[in-house]
Design a protein around this motif. Structure first.
Motif, PDB file in Angstrom:
ATOM      1  N   MET A 134       3.479   6.441   9.357  1.00 28.87           N
ATOM      2  CA  MET A 134       4.583   5.596   8.495  1.00 28.87           C
ATOM      3  C   MET A 134       5.102   4.549   9.121  1.00 28.87           C
ATOM      4  N   GLY A 180       0.796  -1.243  -0.286  1.00 28.29           N
ATOM      5  CA  GLY A 180      -0.006  -0.055   0.070  1.00 28.29           C
ATOM      6  C   GLY A 180       0.902   1.235  -0.134  1.00 28.29           C
ATOM      7  N   CYS A 181       2.279   1.125  -0.422  1.00 33.95           N
ATOM      8  CA  CYS A 181       3.026   2.458  -0.375  1.00 33.95           C
ATOM      9  C   CYS A 181       2.771   3.313  -1.387  1.00 33.95           C
ATOM     10  N   ARG A 185       8.055  12.531  -1.729  1.00 30.51           N
ATOM     11  CA  ARG A 185       8.570  11.766  -3.179  1.00 30.51           C
ATOM     12  C   ARG A 185       9.520  10.760  -2.562  1.00 30.51           C
ATOM     13  N   LEU A 186       9.452   9.418  -2.981  1.00 34.20           N
ATOM     14  CA  LEU A 186      10.579   8.609  -2.522  1.00 34.20           C
ATOM     15  C   LEU A 186      11.433   8.118  -3.747  1.00 34.20           C
ATOM     16  N   LYS A 206      15.792   5.610   6.987  1.00 37.91           N
ATOM     17  CA  LYS A 206      14.252   6.157   7.296  1.00 37.91           C
ATOM     18  C   LYS A 206      13.490   4.888   7.760  1.00 37.91           C
ATOM     19  N   LEU A 209       7.862  -4.554   7.694  1.00 38.03           N
ATOM     20  CA  LEU A 209       8.727  -4.973   6.818  1.00 38.03           C
ATOM     21  C   LEU A 209       9.977  -5.927   7.488  1.00 38.03           C
ATOM     22  N   THR A 237       1.261  16.090   0.339  1.00 36.83           N
ATOM     23  CA  THR A 237       0.990  15.488   1.720  1.00 36.83           C
ATOM     24  C   THR A 237       2.042  14.604   1.840  1.00 36.83           C
ATOM     25  N   PHE A 275      11.608   4.057  11.248  1.00 35.76           N
ATOM     26  CA  PHE A 275      10.310   4.132  11.310  1.00 35.76           C
ATOM     27  C   PHE A 275      10.044   2.852  11.892  1.00 35.76           C
ATOM     28  N   PHE A 305       3.350   1.335   8.757  1.00 34.56           N
ATOM     29  CA  PHE A 305       3.743   0.635   7.602  1.00 34.56           C
ATOM     30  C   PHE A 305       5.082   0.212   7.529  1.00 34.56           C
ATOM     31  N   LEU A 318       8.538  18.387   1.266  1.00 36.47           N
ATOM     32  CA  LEU A 318       9.105  17.739   2.472  1.00 36.47           C
ATOM     33  C   LEU A 318       9.049  18.881   3.502  1.00 36.47           C
ATOM     34  N   TYR A 360      19.647   6.526   2.385  1.00 40.18           N
ATOM     35  CA  TYR A 360      18.946   7.538   3.094  1.00 40.18           C
ATOM     36  C   TYR A 360      17.529   6.683   3.179  1.00 40.18           C
ATOM     37  N   HIS A 385       2.281   7.430  -1.368  1.00 39.48           N
ATOM     38  CA  HIS A 385       3.524   8.115  -2.086  1.00 39.48           C
ATOM     39  C   HIS A 385       3.236   8.009  -3.577  1.00 39.48           C
TER      40      HIS A 385
END
Ligand code: HEC
Length: 118
Positions: A78, A32-33, A49-50, A61, A85, A46, A65, A81, A113, A57, A37
């Protein structure tokens, strides 16, 4: 002889990277990313960007998270989600996103950002 060995290693590496890209792409949609995104990881006003951000980086992150490090409500969101992982998932996702092929730098609206988490 050594040349052949180096060549074989390079080929194997190339295929491994391709697999990582494909697995990362699959994970991006399956988890569902893309819903937040964007389907090309392009971000929006909102959500950041990835696509084509640096792999180290993105990886850091996601690890932070996942560990629950969050300084804002949007980061907590975040975290939910990222908790799902595995290390391998994070490796593949960050590889895929940092090598993203669909978005060109010129197309990127990266003023997002500043507005996020503030
Ligand atoms: C419900 C919406 C939502 C979903 C779904 C979501 N994210 Fe996020 N993500 C956010 C928000 C909001 C932020 C910005 C957090 C902040 O304030 O720093 C963020 C930040 C990130 C960052 C850091 C980006 C940066 O430049 O700092 C990464 C990496 C990331 N998300 C990856 C993912 C991945 C991978 C998935 C799928 C497993 C995912 N996100 C799913 C909302 C979402």
């Amino acid at each position: 002889m050594r040349f052949i060995l180096v060549f074989i290693i390079l080929i194997v590496q190339l295929y491994a990277d391709k697999d990582s890209y494909n697995r990362g792409e699959m994970l991006f949609f399956a988890n569902g990313c893309s819903g937040c995104h964007g389907p090309s990881a392009e971000g929006s006003s909102t959500y950041p960007r990835l696509a084509n951000k640096k792999q180290v980086y993105l990886k850091k992150k996601l690890i932070d998270f996942r560990a629950g490090k969050a300084q804002s409500v949007s980061q907590q969101m975040m975290s939910q989600f990222a908790k799902k992982l595995s290390d391998k998932n994070i490796e593949d996702l960050s590889y895929f996103l940092s090598h993203h092929k669909k978005v060109k730098y010129e197309d990127i609206n990266d003023d997002v950002l500043g507005g996020v988490g503030s």
